[in-house]
Design a protein around this motif. Structure first.
Motif, PDB file in Angstrom:
ATOM      1  N   LYS A   7     -50.523   6.650   7.416  1.00 11.67           N
ATOM      2  CA  LYS A   7     -51.147   7.930   7.762  1.00 11.67           C
ATOM      3  C   LYS A   7     -52.125   8.375   6.681  1.00 11.67           C
ATOM      4  O   LYS A   7     -53.239   8.828   6.973  1.00 11.67           O
ATOM      5  CB  LYS A   7     -50.061   8.992   7.963  1.00 11.67           C
ATOM      6  CG  LYS A   7     -49.247   8.836   9.234  1.00 11.67           C
ATOM      7  CD  LYS A   7     -49.986   9.395  10.426  1.00 11.67           C
ATOM      8  CE  LYS A   7     -49.103   9.480  11.647  1.00 11.67           C
ATOM      9  NZ  LYS A   7     -49.739  10.196  12.761  1.00 11.67           N
ATOM     10  N   ALA A   8     -51.706   8.251   5.425  1.00 18.93           N
ATOM     11  CA  ALA A   8     -52.556   8.673   4.311  1.00 18.93           C
ATOM     12  C   ALA A   8     -53.793   7.787   4.201  1.00 18.93           C
ATOM     13  O   ALA A   8     -54.902   8.272   3.953  1.00 18.93           O
ATOM     14  CB  ALA A   8     -51.760   8.636   3.006  1.00 18.93           C
ATOM     15  N   LEU A   9     -53.627   6.481   4.401  1.00 19.93           N
ATOM     16  CA  LEU A   9     -54.774   5.571   4.326  1.00 19.93           C
ATOM     17  C   LEU A   9     -55.799   5.903   5.407  1.00 19.93           C
ATOM     18  O   LEU A   9     -57.004   5.972   5.143  1.00 19.93           O
ATOM     19  CB  LEU A   9     -54.294   4.125   4.476  1.00 19.93           C
ATOM     20  CG  LEU A   9     -53.540   3.534   3.289  1.00 19.93           C
ATOM     21  CD1 LEU A   9     -52.892   2.208   3.682  1.00 19.93           C
ATOM     22  CD2 LEU A   9     -54.469   3.328   2.101  1.00 19.93           C
ATOM     23  N   TRP A  10     -55.338   6.090   6.624  1.00 19.68           N
ATOM     24  CA  TRP A  10     -56.267   6.367   7.718  1.00 19.68           C
ATOM     25  C   TRP A  10     -56.913   7.733   7.574  1.00 19.68           C
ATOM     26  O   TRP A  10     -58.071   7.920   7.957  1.00 19.68           O
ATOM     27  CB  TRP A  10     -55.547   6.239   9.052  1.00 19.68           C
ATOM     28  CG  TRP A  10     -55.247   4.811   9.394  1.00 19.68           C
ATOM     29  CD1 TRP A  10     -55.881   3.698   8.919  1.00 19.68           C
ATOM     30  CD2 TRP A  10     -54.237   4.331  10.283  1.00 19.68           C
ATOM     31  NE1 TRP A  10     -55.332   2.557   9.454  1.00 19.68           N
ATOM     32  CE2 TRP A  10     -54.318   2.910  10.296  1.00 19.68           C
ATOM     33  CE3 TRP A  10     -53.267   4.948  11.072  1.00 19.68           C
ATOM     34  CZ2 TRP A  10     -53.476   2.110  11.059  1.00 19.68           C
ATOM     35  CZ3 TRP A  10     -52.426   4.160  11.834  1.00 19.68           C
ATOM     36  CH2 TRP A  10     -52.528   2.753  11.827  1.00 19.68           C
ATOM     37  N   ALA A  11     -56.193   8.688   7.015  1.00 22.54           N
ATOM     38  CA  ALA A  11     -56.784  10.012   6.788  1.00 22.54           C
ATOM     39  C   ALA A  11     -57.949   9.928   5.815  1.00 22.54           C
ATOM     40  O   ALA A  11     -58.886  10.730   5.876  1.00 22.54           O
ATOM     41  CB  ALA A  11     -55.719  10.976   6.265  1.00 22.54           C
ATOM     42  N   GLU A  12     -57.899   8.929   4.926  1.00 22.43           N
ATOM     43  CA  GLU A  12     -58.974   8.732   3.946  1.00 22.43           C
ATOM     44  C   GLU A  12     -60.006   7.714   4.429  1.00 22.43           C
ATOM     45  O   GLU A  12     -60.921   7.355   3.687  1.00 22.43           O
ATOM     46  CB  GLU A  12     -58.380   8.260   2.617  1.00 22.43           C
ATOM     47  CG  GLU A  12     -57.458   9.277   1.959  1.00 22.43           C
ATOM     48  CD  GLU A  12     -56.762   8.717   0.726  1.00 22.43           C
ATOM     49  OE1 GLU A  12     -57.072   7.565   0.347  1.00 22.43           O
ATOM     50  OE2 GLU A  12     -55.929   9.426   0.140  1.00 22.43           O
ATOM     51  N   GLY A  13     -59.843   7.226   5.667  1.00 19.72           N
ATOM     52  CA  GLY A  13     -60.785   6.261   6.206  1.00 19.72           C
ATOM     53  C   GLY A  13     -60.624   4.862   5.646  1.00 19.72           C
ATOM     54  O   GLY A  13     -61.552   4.043   5.728  1.00 19.72           O
ATOM     55  N   LYS A  14     -59.462   4.557   5.083  1.00 19.82           N
ATOM     56  CA  LYS A  14     -59.236   3.262   4.450  1.00 19.82           C
ATOM     57  C   LYS A  14     -58.468   2.319   5.376  1.00 19.82           C
ATOM     58  O   LYS A  14     -57.686   2.765   6.215  1.00 19.82           O
ATOM     59  CB  LYS A  14     -58.458   3.439   3.143  1.00 19.82           C
ATOM     60  CG  LYS A  14     -59.206   4.237   2.081  1.00 19.82           C
ATOM     61  CD  LYS A  14     -58.351   4.402   0.832  1.00 19.82           C
ATOM     62  CE  LYS A  14     -59.093   5.183  -0.245  1.00 19.82           C
ATOM     63  NZ  LYS A  14     -58.254   5.384  -1.448  1.00 19.82           N
ATOM     64  N   PRO A  15     -58.655   1.000   5.209  1.00 13.51           N
ATOM     65  CA  PRO A  15     -57.901   0.040   6.025  1.00 13.51           C
ATOM     66  C   PRO A  15     -56.481  -0.137   5.519  1.00 13.51           C
ATOM     67  O   PRO A  15     -56.195   0.051   4.333  1.00 13.51           O
ATOM     68  CB  PRO A  15     -58.700  -1.262   5.855  1.00 13.51           C
ATOM     69  CG  PRO A  15     -59.328  -1.131   4.496  1.00 13.51           C
ATOM     70  CD  PRO A  15     -59.637   0.345   4.329  1.00 13.51           C
ATOM     71  N   ALA A  16     -55.596  -0.502   6.442  1.00 13.20           N
ATOM     72  CA  ALA A  16     -54.199  -0.788   6.105  1.00 13.20           C
ATOM     73  C   ALA A  16     -53.949  -2.280   6.332  1.00 13.20           C
ATOM     74  O   ALA A  16     -54.360  -2.839   7.355  1.00 13.20           O
ATOM     75  CB  ALA A  16     -53.255   0.039   6.978  1.00 13.20           C
ATOM     76  N   PHE A  17     -53.258  -2.909   5.374  1.00 14.82           N
ATOM     77  CA  PHE A  17     -53.023  -4.349   5.420  1.00 14.82           C
ATOM     78  C   PHE A  17     -51.532  -4.645   5.501  1.00 14.82           C
ATOM     79  O   PHE A  17     -50.734  -4.039   4.794  1.00 14.82           O
ATOM     80  CB  PHE A  17     -53.609  -5.026   4.180  1.00 14.82           C
ATOM     81  CG  PHE A  17     -55.062  -4.742   3.964  1.00 14.82           C
ATOM     82  CD1 PHE A  17     -56.005  -5.170   4.886  1.00 14.82           C
ATOM     83  CD2 PHE A  17     -55.492  -4.033   2.855  1.00 14.82           C
ATOM     84  CE1 PHE A  17     -57.351  -4.902   4.701  1.00 14.82           C
ATOM     85  CE2 PHE A  17     -56.835  -3.760   2.656  1.00 14.82           C
ATOM     86  CZ  PHE A  17     -57.777  -4.200   3.580  1.00 14.82           C
ATOM     87  N   GLY A  18     -51.195  -5.584   6.375  1.00 13.11           N
ATOM     88  CA  GLY A  18     -49.792  -5.952   6.513  1.00 13.11           C
ATOM     89  C   GLY A  18     -49.646  -7.390   6.947  1.00 13.11           C
ATOM     90  O   GLY A  18     -50.573  -8.196   6.826  1.00 13.11           O
ATOM     91  N   THR A  19     -48.491  -7.725   7.485  1.00 12.77           N
ATOM     92  CA  THR A  19     -48.249  -9.046   8.037  1.00 12.77           C
ATOM     93  C   THR A  19     -47.161  -8.943   9.086  1.00 12.77           C
ATOM     94  O   THR A  19     -46.595  -7.860   9.302  1.00 12.77           O
ATOM     95  CB  THR A  19     -47.870 -10.063   6.941  1.00 12.77           C
ATOM     96  OG1 THR A  19     -47.929 -11.391   7.491  1.00 12.77           O
ATOM     97  CG2 THR A  19     -46.462  -9.807   6.400  1.00 12.77           C
TER      98      THR A  19
END
Length: 262
Positions: A7-19
């Motif tokens: 939520k915090a990453l997307w609020a800042e317009g940043k991508p989220a990385f996972g697997t």
């Protein structure tokens, strides 16, 4: 209660990385992924033999380690398949084959508490880190806000209905399911076919217009770089089986070459 880092990453317009977790169901694997610096892990129930007990243990460990556990349920027909994963500690759901807005609305109602939905109320469990706030309304609001919903587009119907799907209150991101989508488009497994390229561009265009994070799995850094330049914000990178296979097959080939073993 632990916040959802996506939520915090997307609020800042940043991508989220996972697997993806499709093979390794040892809880230490969650700690390892968190130590690697990933943001989320998808616990796969649609195409694995993982049980709800497996998922519960993995989700609990992931939360403790600081990586967001996202569950792909075995299907969307039973609300219990959705709410049990959330009650087990999942911080979101990856919904397979969302083909219309009505389906997504039904799922959101089943997985959000009042006033948005009708999820069966439970205010103490893994999903609350076993904490219960003095103000139930505050706790309900925090749980609703902290649980993400990612819709997978895997058919032409889903592509056609994407504007309406993106308008459903409670949707957080959209993911292309390339294998099933390619099959539905009549080009099974041909991910570079013009039909698949056009489908990808439609998802990007609609989601960008609606300001909805979009994405899909990337298998290498070259592909990741390309799509990061386009604005991808949801990126599962490979999966545990692929990483293990690629690493050990390359090692085995290299070792046999070094030892001149045919």
């Amino acid at each position: 209660m632990r916040p959802n880092p996506l939520k915090a990453l997307w609020a800042e317009g940043k991508p989220a990385f996972g697997t993806w977790c499709t093979l390794v169901n040892h809880p230490r694997f969650m700690k390892l992924l968190a130590a690697c610096g990933l943001d989320f892990v998808i616990l796969e129930m649609e195409h694995t033999d993982f049980t709800i007990r497996d998922v519960s243990t993995l989700a609990l460990m992931a939360r403790e380690a600081g990586i967001a556990p996202i569950v792909r349920p075995p299907g969307l027909l039973s609300p219990h398949d959705l709410t049990r994963a959330l009650d087990a500690g999942a911080q979101g759901l990856l919904l397979p084959n969302v083909a219309d807005a009505e389906t997504l609305e039904r799922v959101v109602k089943a997985t959000k508490y009042h006033p948005r939905g009708e999820r069966i109320l439970n205010l103490r469990g893994p999903h609350t880190d076993y904490l219960r706030l003095a103000n139930p309304a505050e706790q309900i609001a925090r749980i609703n806000a902290g649980s993400i919903t990612v819709a997978m587009i895997e058919t032409q119907r889903g592509l056609d209905a994407l504007p309406e799907i993106c308008a459903v209150d409670g949707l957080d991101a959209v993911m292309i399911g390339p294998d099933d989508l390619s099959q539905d488009l009549g080009v099974p497994g041909l991910l570079n076919d013009p039909k698949m390229q056009a489908a990808t561009e439609r998802v990007i265009a609609v989601c960008d217009e609606k300001n909805i994070p979009w994405g899909f799995s990337c298998q290498d850094l070259q592909a990741a770089e390309k799509w990061l330049a386009r604005g991808i914000r949801w990126m599962p990178f490979a999966n545990d089986a692929a990483v293990l296979f690629n690493s050990f097959s390359a090692a085995a080939t290299g070792l046999k070459t070094l030892s001149q073993r045919n």
